[in-house]
Design a protein around this motif. Structure first.
Motif, PDB file in Angstrom:
ATOM      1  N   LEU A 591      -7.358 -29.513   5.217  1.00 15.84           N
ATOM      2  CA  LEU A 591      -7.801 -28.760   3.805  1.00 15.84           C
ATOM      3  C   LEU A 591      -8.836 -27.539   4.041  1.00 15.84           C
ATOM      4  CD1 LEU A 591      -7.298 -28.737   0.597  1.00 15.84           C
ATOM      5  CD2 LEU A 591      -9.188 -30.483   0.720  1.00 15.84           C
ATOM      6  N   THR A 610      -2.575 -33.447   2.538  1.00 18.20           N
ATOM      7  CA  THR A 610      -3.855 -32.972   1.675  1.00 18.20           C
ATOM      8  C   THR A 610      -2.995 -32.217   0.576  1.00 18.20           C
ATOM      9  OG1 THR A 610      -3.506 -30.762   2.636  1.00 18.20           O
ATOM     10  CG2 THR A 610      -5.055 -32.244   3.811  1.00 18.20           C
ATOM     11  N   TRP A 612      -4.364 -29.491  -3.192  1.00 21.86           N
ATOM     12  CA  TRP A 612      -5.352 -28.790  -3.747  1.00 21.86           C
ATOM     13  C   TRP A 612      -4.560 -27.998  -5.104  1.00 21.86           C
ATOM     14  CZ3 TRP A 612      -2.480 -27.423   0.564  1.00 21.86           C
ATOM     15  CH2 TRP A 612      -1.648 -26.228   0.262  1.00 21.86           C
ATOM     16  N   GLY A 638      -9.894 -30.013  -4.067  1.00 25.62           N
ATOM     17  CA  GLY A 638      -8.689 -30.547  -3.110  1.00 25.62           C
ATOM     18  C   GLY A 638      -8.993 -31.965  -2.853  1.00 25.62           C
ATOM     19  N   GLN A 639      -8.033 -32.696  -2.272  1.00 24.83           N
ATOM     20  CA  GLN A 639      -7.677 -34.172  -1.886  1.00 24.83           C
ATOM     21  C   GLN A 639      -7.382 -34.505  -0.644  1.00 24.83           C
ATOM     22  OE1 GLN A 639      -9.024 -36.790  -4.202  1.00 24.83           O
ATOM     23  NE2 GLN A 639      -9.031 -37.845  -2.443  1.00 24.83           N
ATOM     24  N   THR A 640      -7.744 -35.097   0.198  1.00 24.92           N
ATOM     25  CA  THR A 640      -6.971 -35.532   1.456  1.00 24.92           C
ATOM     26  C   THR A 640      -6.654 -37.072   0.990  1.00 24.92           C
ATOM     27  OG1 THR A 640      -9.283 -36.427   2.399  1.00 24.92           O
ATOM     28  CG2 THR A 640      -8.771 -34.241   2.911  1.00 24.92           C
ATOM     29  N   TYR A 641      -5.366 -37.316   1.857  1.00 23.73           N
ATOM     30  CA  TYR A 641      -4.691 -38.512   1.985  1.00 23.73           C
ATOM     31  C   TYR A 641      -4.279 -39.188   3.227  1.00 23.73           C
ATOM     32  CZ  TYR A 641      -3.901 -36.789  -3.016  1.00 23.73           C
ATOM     33  OH  TYR A 641      -4.624 -36.220  -4.387  1.00 23.73           O
ATOM     34  N   SER A 650     -12.475 -35.927  -1.201  1.00 24.55           N
ATOM     35  CA  SER A 650     -11.861 -34.786  -2.125  1.00 24.55           C
ATOM     36  C   SER A 650     -13.394 -33.769  -1.848  1.00 24.55           C
ATOM     37  CB  SER A 650     -12.082 -35.475  -3.481  1.00 24.55           C
ATOM     38  OG  SER A 650     -13.224 -35.818  -4.099  1.00 24.55           O
TER      39      SER A 650
END
Length: 696
Positions: A591, A610, A612, A638-641, A650
């Motif tokens: 990200l 990710t 966003w 943005g966010q990571t998963y 985030s």
């Protein structure tokens, strides 16, 4: 006897009244060149329209040919002004056309142009470029606007019309009265050095203002005996302190060259209307309302004289009846024998039938859609029996094209010098080999061979890529790897839709080991923006998917929606997602690695997946020939998963930037505040050439 004399007198008076009414009261307009100063022509037309003064003919040079040609097609002054209101000058001047040769999602890079660009023929001789801009987009717009009244003979327009251009080889004035109206207008305004010359009937044409910026004598010859009004918007010349750019130099040069020929012809006009715009820049749309208003004021100041000369009797010609022109044959020039034969065969039904301008223009538009064709136009070659050969003239893109451009930034490690080369017609007419080399902290190489285009825009490609990546994630150590890949794909395009399906294999060199993967690839794209560089309206989307070893899916999706809530306002909404594989650093989702969040560009967040999104409000402060100057207020998040798309971490940022989007030059100055309570002060110059693969 008295009754007889009375009857004869009544008949005489009746005949005299008919004769007098048949002698139409009107004027012939000569509209000079002068860049965007020529919008004052619209103001003059508006006053004539309001006062009911008939226009019997129009002769125009440069911008005068554009305003005059559209007025001759039947556009009212109000309609012409509406066109100017919605006109995006930078977009219109530049050469962008939706290149189907670009992979889905990479259309923006295909429209970026380099100032360092050279063109060569097959023998290696330098052939161009002959101008900074080819004017493709301008021609397409002119083609659309003039489609209201498609004709071959400009005398058949609601108002008879002629455009004046200059033969750059002989230096002669060329009066354009037949053929493609949009093409005649394009040739007439081809400012040398700024626009490429235009070919009509085998002659290389540029701006008519070089030899006749106020073509009064042409009007005298075409409309003998009629009163001539010249609307002169020629520049007045600049003081030393006013010459501050290349365009100022070009403007001053053209003013010096045109003033003499204007003075030679101005004395042959019955009246000269001079709007107060001579000191304005040549290519600046700022304050167009004032330019139009200046034309209105100049016309009103001369209204009495205009009304007087418009009522003078003159040799009014009877209306010319429209005659059908029978197509005797079709000749295709500029293409190879095989492709010429295919094009000719497609339109054989024209032969023996009346020429239909709309069909011929559509044929040229279809040819221009090919990415190996620079432009396509037509003219007629008349035979003694009155029939004509329709000549479809094609100018192909150069056989060789080499270019250099770059990208520099202090917020990410991707600064590079990009060297590019294109070789066309390598094995077959219409194929191409496109190669790019990126030289910088991280090197890259890619080469794509594209087959000729088939009907319905179908083609295939072989691509080879290699490159180095160096990423320092926010959490974790520095990651480096070299990547080499080979892919085969089939492409399809229809309007804004693009798709490709193929098979790709790659080899990764990472931490002393080699990894190999392969699998099918699918890319889908929708390019619905009105301009990929500086859009004002539209939607674009792209998704790239790779089934690695047919067992796991790597994918990337990008979305952008743009609207304009006001004339100088833009709203951008963007977003996207990446599905990766965190077990392998070279296939992780990063990200920020492609500036999804500017503050993360140098230290992106690594994860399995990710997503966003962002929003930006743009205020346009200035429009010019090279682009716009804007202030952007933006916010991105943005966010990571994890593997099952469970939320991990985030990030967000907000900021302001001064942006200058353009095709030759693009830059930004940024001030950013992020969720870590840190400030980032950054800049970017140029555009990075991101990889088209799903992952960085």
């Amino acid at each position: 006897m008295r009754k007889v004399l009375s009857a004869v007198l009544l008949v005489y008076l009746f005949v005299l009244s008919i004769s007098s009414s048949a002698m139409a009261e009107g004027v012939v307009l000569v509209l000079s060149g002068g860049g965007t100063r020529g919008l004052a022509h619209i103001g003059v037309l508006k006053i004539l329209e309001e006062q009911g003064i008939r226009i019997e003919g129009i002769v125009g040079t440069s911008i005068g040919s554009i305003v005059g040609g559209l007025a001759a097609c039947g556009y009212s002054a109000a309609e012409l002004e509406d066109i100017m209101v919605t006109l995006d000058l930078p977009s219109l001047l530049y050469d962008y056309k939706s290149e189907a040769s670009a992979p889905p999602g990479e259309e923006i890079y295909s429209s970026v142009q380099s100032l360092l660009r050279l063109e060569f023929n097959e023998e290696g001789d330098l052939t161009g470029p002959l101008g900074g801009l080819s004017g493709k987009k301008l021609l397409e717009n002119l083609q659309e606007w003039t489609s209201r009244r498609p004709v071959i003979d400009f005398a058949d327009l609601p108002v008879p019309f002629a455009a004046v251009a200059t033969d750059i080889i002989t230096g002669e004035a060329v009066v354009l009265r037949k053929g493609n109206l949009a093409s005649a207008m394009r040739a007439s305004m081809a400012i040398p050095g700024l626009f490429s010359p235009w070919t009509i009937d085998g002659r290389l044409l540029v701006d008519g203002g070089l030899v006749s910026n106020a073509p009064v004598l042409v009007a005298r010859d075409l409309f003998p005996g009629r009163p001539i009004i010249l609307v002169d918007v020629t520049g007045r010349g600049k003081e030393r302190g006013d010459v501050r750019s290349v365009i100022d130099v070009v403007d001053q040069m053209i003013t010096i060259m045109t003033q003499r020929n204007v003075q030679e012809e101005i004395k042959f006009a019955d009246l000269v209307v001079t709007p107060d715009v001579g000191g304005l820049p040549m290519l600046d749309m700022t304050g167009y309302e004032e330019i139009v208003k200046a034309g209105e004021e100049a016309a009103m100041a001369n209204l009495g004289l205009i009304e007087d000369i418009s009522s003078r009797n003159g040799g009014v010609k009877a209306a010319k009846p429209e005659e059908d022109i029978i197509v005797a044959d079709i000749s295709v020039r500029g293409l190879g024998a095989s492709l010429s034969g295919d094009v000719r065969k497609r339109y054989l039904q024209w032969i023996g039938n009346p020429a239909k301008p709309s069909e011929i223009i559509e044929a040229c538009t279809s040819l221009r859609d090919r990415d190996d064709v620079r432009t396509a136009d037509f003219w007629l070659e008349y035979r003694q029996d009155g029939s004509a050969v329709v000549v479809l003239n094609v100018e192909k893109e150069p056989v060789w094209e080499v270019s250099a451009r770059g990208y520099a930034s202090n917020i990410n490690p991707y600064s590079s010098l990009y060297l590019g080369a294109v070789r066309r017609d390598l094995f077959y007419e219409g194929d191409s080999l496109r190669t790019h080399i990126g030289v910088g902290e991280q090197w890259r190489f890619d080469s794509r061979y594209l087959s000729p285009v088939r009907e319905g825009y179908r083609r295939w490609e072989i691509s080879a890529k290699a490159g180095q990546r160096d990423i320092s994630p926010a959490a974790g150590g520095r990651q480096e790897w070299d990547r080499y890949s080979l892919a085969f794909s089939g492409y399809y395009a229809s309007g804004p839709f693009r798709a490709s399906l193929g098979y790709a294999g790659e080899m990764i060199h990472f931490e002393g080991r080699e990894y190999t993967f392969s699998g099918p690839v699918l890319t889908l794209g929708w390019e619905g923006l009105d301009d990929p560089i500086d859009p004002t309206e539209g939607f674009s989307a792209s998704i790239s998917m790779w089934w690695r070893d047919t067992s796991s899916l790597l994918a990337r999706m990008d979305l952008l929606w743009v609207t304009s809530p006001g004339e100088n306002w833009r709203l951008f909404v963007r977003g996207g997602a990446v599905a990766g594989d965190a077990s392998k650093p070279f296939h992780s989702a990063y990200l920020g690695a492609r500036e999804e969040l500017f503050s993360l560009a140098s230290r992106p967040m690594a994860a399995e997946n990710t997503a966003w999104g962002g929003i930006a409000l743009r205020r346009v402060f200035r429009k010019s020939w090279w682009g716009t100057i804007n202030i952007d207020l933006f916010a991105n998040a943005g966010q990571t998963y994890g593997p099952s798309w469970e939320r991990l971490d985030s990030a967000w940022e907000t900021g302001i930037s001064l942006s200058l989007p353009g095709r030759f030059f693009s830059g930004r100055l940024l001030v950013i505040y992020d969720d870590r309570s840190e400030w980032t002060f950054g800049f970017t110059i140029g555009r990075p050439l991101w990889d088209s693969d799903p992952l960085p």
